[in-house]
Design a protein around this motif. Structure first.
Motif, PDB file in Angstrom:
ATOM      1  N   MET A   1       0.843  -1.186   0.000  1.00 16.23           N
ATOM      2  CA  MET A   1       0.000   0.000   0.000  1.00 16.23           C
ATOM      3  C   MET A   1       0.884   1.245   0.000  1.00 16.23           C
ATOM      4  O   MET A   1       1.885   1.295   0.671  1.00 16.23           O
ATOM      5  N   SER A   2       0.449   2.213  -0.752  1.00 12.84           N
ATOM      6  CA  SER A   2       1.141   3.486  -0.784  1.00 12.84           C
ATOM      7  C   SER A   2       0.086   4.591  -0.811  1.00 12.84           C
ATOM      8  O   SER A   2      -0.720   4.651  -1.737  1.00 12.84           O
ATOM      9  N   ASN A   3       0.076   5.417   0.231  1.00 13.35           N
ATOM     10  CA  ASN A   3      -0.928   6.483   0.361  1.00 13.35           C
ATOM     11  C   ASN A   3      -2.344   5.943   0.269  1.00 13.35           C
ATOM     12  O   ASN A   3      -3.234   6.602  -0.270  1.00 13.35           O
ATOM     13  N   GLY A   4      -2.569   4.742   0.737  1.00 15.79           N
ATOM     14  CA  GLY A   4      -3.901   4.155   0.729  1.00 15.79           C
ATOM     15  C   GLY A   4      -4.254   3.406  -0.541  1.00 15.79           C
ATOM     16  O   GLY A   4      -5.340   2.866  -0.657  1.00 15.79           O
ATOM     17  N   TYR A   5      -3.352   3.381  -1.503  1.00 16.29           N
ATOM     18  CA  TYR A   5      -3.587   2.691  -2.769  1.00 16.29           C
ATOM     19  C   TYR A   5      -2.768   1.404  -2.824  1.00 16.29           C
ATOM     20  O   TYR A   5      -1.620   1.384  -2.383  1.00 16.29           O
ATOM     21  N   GLN A   6      -3.352   0.372  -3.388  1.00 17.00           N
ATOM     22  CA  GLN A   6      -2.577  -0.837  -3.657  1.00 17.00           C
ATOM     23  C   GLN A   6      -1.847  -0.593  -4.972  1.00 17.00           C
ATOM     24  O   GLN A   6      -2.469  -0.232  -5.972  1.00 17.00           O
ATOM     25  N   VAL A   7      -0.537  -0.772  -4.974  1.00 17.28           N
ATOM     26  CA  VAL A   7       0.287  -0.467  -6.142  1.00 17.28           C
ATOM     27  C   VAL A   7       0.873  -1.754  -6.695  1.00 17.28           C
ATOM     28  O   VAL A   7       1.461  -2.554  -5.961  1.00 17.28           O
ATOM     29  N   LEU A   8       0.700  -1.947  -7.994  1.00 15.46           N
ATOM     30  CA  LEU A   8       1.313  -3.069  -8.691  1.00 15.46           C
ATOM     31  C   LEU A   8       2.203  -2.512  -9.777  1.00 15.46           C
ATOM     32  O   LEU A   8       1.839  -1.544 -10.455  1.00 15.46           O
ATOM     33  N   THR A   9       3.374  -3.106  -9.960  1.00 19.92           N
ATOM     34  CA  THR A   9       4.270  -2.682 -11.025  1.00 19.92           C
ATOM     35  C   THR A   9       4.516  -3.841 -11.969  1.00 19.92           C
ATOM     36  O   THR A   9       4.449  -5.012 -11.569  1.00 19.92           O
ATOM     37  N   PHE A  10       4.790  -3.505 -13.213  1.00 23.82           N
ATOM     38  CA  PHE A  10       5.063  -4.500 -14.238  1.00 23.82           C
ATOM     39  C   PHE A  10       6.317  -4.072 -14.980  1.00 23.82           C
ATOM     40  O   PHE A  10       6.496  -2.882 -15.265  1.00 23.82           O
ATOM     41  N   GLU A  11       7.159  -5.043 -15.312  1.00 20.93           N
ATOM     42  CA  GLU A  11       8.422  -4.693 -15.949  1.00 20.93           C
ATOM     43  C   GLU A  11       8.275  -4.351 -17.422  1.00 20.93           C
ATOM     44  O   GLU A  11       9.178  -3.772 -18.015  1.00 20.93           O
ATOM     45  N   SER A  12       7.138  -4.674 -18.020  1.00 27.74           N
ATOM     46  CA  SER A  12       6.933  -4.375 -19.433  1.00 27.74           C
ATOM     47  C   SER A  12       5.436  -4.338 -19.738  1.00 27.74           C
ATOM     48  O   SER A  12       4.614  -4.804 -18.950  1.00 27.74           O
ATOM     49  N   ALA A  13       5.120  -3.791 -20.900  1.00 31.58           N
ATOM     50  CA  ALA A  13       3.732  -3.791 -21.364  1.00 31.58           C
ATOM     51  C   ALA A  13       3.233  -5.222 -21.504  1.00 31.58           C
ATOM     52  O   ALA A  13       2.097  -5.532 -21.140  1.00 31.58           O
ATOM     53  N   GLU A  14       4.084  -6.085 -22.015  1.00 29.93           N
ATOM     54  CA  GLU A  14       3.705  -7.481 -22.226  1.00 29.93           C
ATOM     55  C   GLU A  14       3.378  -8.178 -20.907  1.00 29.93           C
ATOM     56  O   GLU A  14       2.423  -8.954 -20.840  1.00 29.93           O
ATOM     57  N   SER A  15       4.136  -7.888 -19.861  1.00 28.79           N
ATOM     58  CA  SER A  15       3.842  -8.537 -18.571  1.00 28.79           C
ATOM     59  C   SER A  15       2.511  -8.036 -18.007  1.00 28.79           C
ATOM     60  O   SER A  15       1.781  -8.801 -17.384  1.00 28.79           O
ATOM     61  N   LEU A  16       2.177  -6.788 -18.246  1.00 33.52           N
ATOM     62  CA  LEU A  16       0.857  -6.289 -17.845  1.00 33.52           C
ATOM     63  C   LEU A  16      -0.239  -7.002 -18.621  1.00 33.52           C
ATOM     64  O   LEU A  16      -1.221  -7.457 -18.054  1.00 33.52           O
ATOM     65  N   LEU A  17      -0.056  -7.133 -19.932  1.00 29.70           N
ATOM     66  CA  LEU A  17      -1.060  -7.781 -20.772  1.00 29.70           C
ATOM     67  C   LEU A  17      -1.246  -9.254 -20.419  1.00 29.70           C
ATOM     68  O   LEU A  17      -2.332  -9.801 -20.569  1.00 29.70           O
ATOM     69  N   GLN A  18      -0.194  -9.902 -19.938  1.00 28.48           N
ATOM     70  CA  GLN A  18      -0.267 -11.314 -19.582  1.00 28.48           C
ATOM     71  C   GLN A  18      -0.756 -11.538 -18.157  1.00 28.48           C
ATOM     72  O   GLN A  18      -1.004 -12.674 -17.758  1.00 28.48           O
ATOM     73  N   SER A  19      -0.928 -10.463 -17.406  1.00 25.74           N
ATOM     74  CA  SER A  19      -1.352 -10.605 -16.013  1.00 25.74           C
ATOM     75  C   SER A  19      -2.830 -10.953 -15.942  1.00 25.74           C
ATOM     76  O   SER A  19      -3.579 -10.797 -16.901  1.00 25.74           O
ATOM     77  N   SER A  20      -3.236 -11.405 -14.785  1.00 24.42           N
ATOM     78  CA  SER A  20      -4.656 -11.705 -14.550  1.00 24.42           C
ATOM     79  C   SER A  20      -5.290 -10.574 -13.742  1.00 24.42           C
ATOM     80  O   SER A  20      -6.157 -10.795 -12.912  1.00 24.42           O
ATOM     81  N   LEU A  21      -4.863  -9.368 -14.013  1.00 29.99           N
ATOM     82  CA  LEU A  21      -5.337  -8.184 -13.315  1.00 29.99           C
ATOM     83  C   LEU A  21      -6.842  -8.013 -13.494  1.00 29.99           C
ATOM     84  O   LEU A  21      -7.364  -8.171 -14.593  1.00 29.99           O
ATOM     85  N   SER A  22      -7.521  -7.699 -12.416  1.00 28.49           N
ATOM     86  CA  SER A  22      -8.941  -7.374 -12.467  1.00 28.49           C
ATOM     87  C   SER A  22      -9.048  -5.884 -12.779  1.00 28.49           C
ATOM     88  O   SER A  22      -8.597  -5.050 -12.005  1.00 28.49           O
ATOM     89  N   TRP A  23      -9.638  -5.548 -13.915  1.00 25.74           N
ATOM     90  CA  TRP A  23      -9.631  -4.181 -14.424  1.00 25.74           C
ATOM     91  C   TRP A  23     -10.706  -3.283 -13.819  1.00 25.74           C
ATOM     92  O   TRP A  23     -10.754  -2.102 -14.124  1.00 25.74           O
TER      93      TRP A  23
END
Length: 107
Positions: free
Chosen positions: A1-23
């Motif tokens: 958590m940072s300032n009340g937000y859950q923060v996720l980082t991705f090393e590349s656009a492709e890793s974001l696209l391959q994630s199972s992130l709930s949008w």
């Protein structure tokens, strides 16, 4: 958590696209210049697949064309590096207020 937000980082656009992130409760902070896809290209790809989330673009380079493209994409903010913490937090708060059903964190 940072300032009340859950923060996720991705090393590349492709890793974001391959994630199972709930949008459903996402605000993206994207750099304009990414190694393979630009932040603008990544956001356009997401939008073409039905993802509709607020986006904040950031860059260290002044380029009027990029600013215009970010605005056309519906960017909540366009931050120039280096930017202050308060500028970022204000942009995130605005993004969260634009996301239907998402409240800004307590603070």
């Amino acid at each position: 958590m940072s300032n009340g937000y859950q923060v996720l980082t991705f090393e590349s656009a492709e890793s974001l696209l391959q994630s199972s992130l709930s949008w459903d409760k996402v605000c993206l902070l994207l750099d304009i210049r990414l190694p393979t896809l630009s932040g603008l290209e990544l956001y356009a790809h997401l939008a073409s697949t039905g993802v509709n989330c607020p986006v904040i673009f950031m860059t260290a380079h002044d380029d009027l064309q990029w600013m215009e493209r970010a605005e056309e994409a519906g960017a909540v903010a366009f931050l120039r590096k280096p930017f202050g913490e308060q500028s970022l937090l204000s942009a995130i708060t605005l993004a969260c207020s634009r996301k239907k059903g998402t409240d800004a964190p307590p603070g």
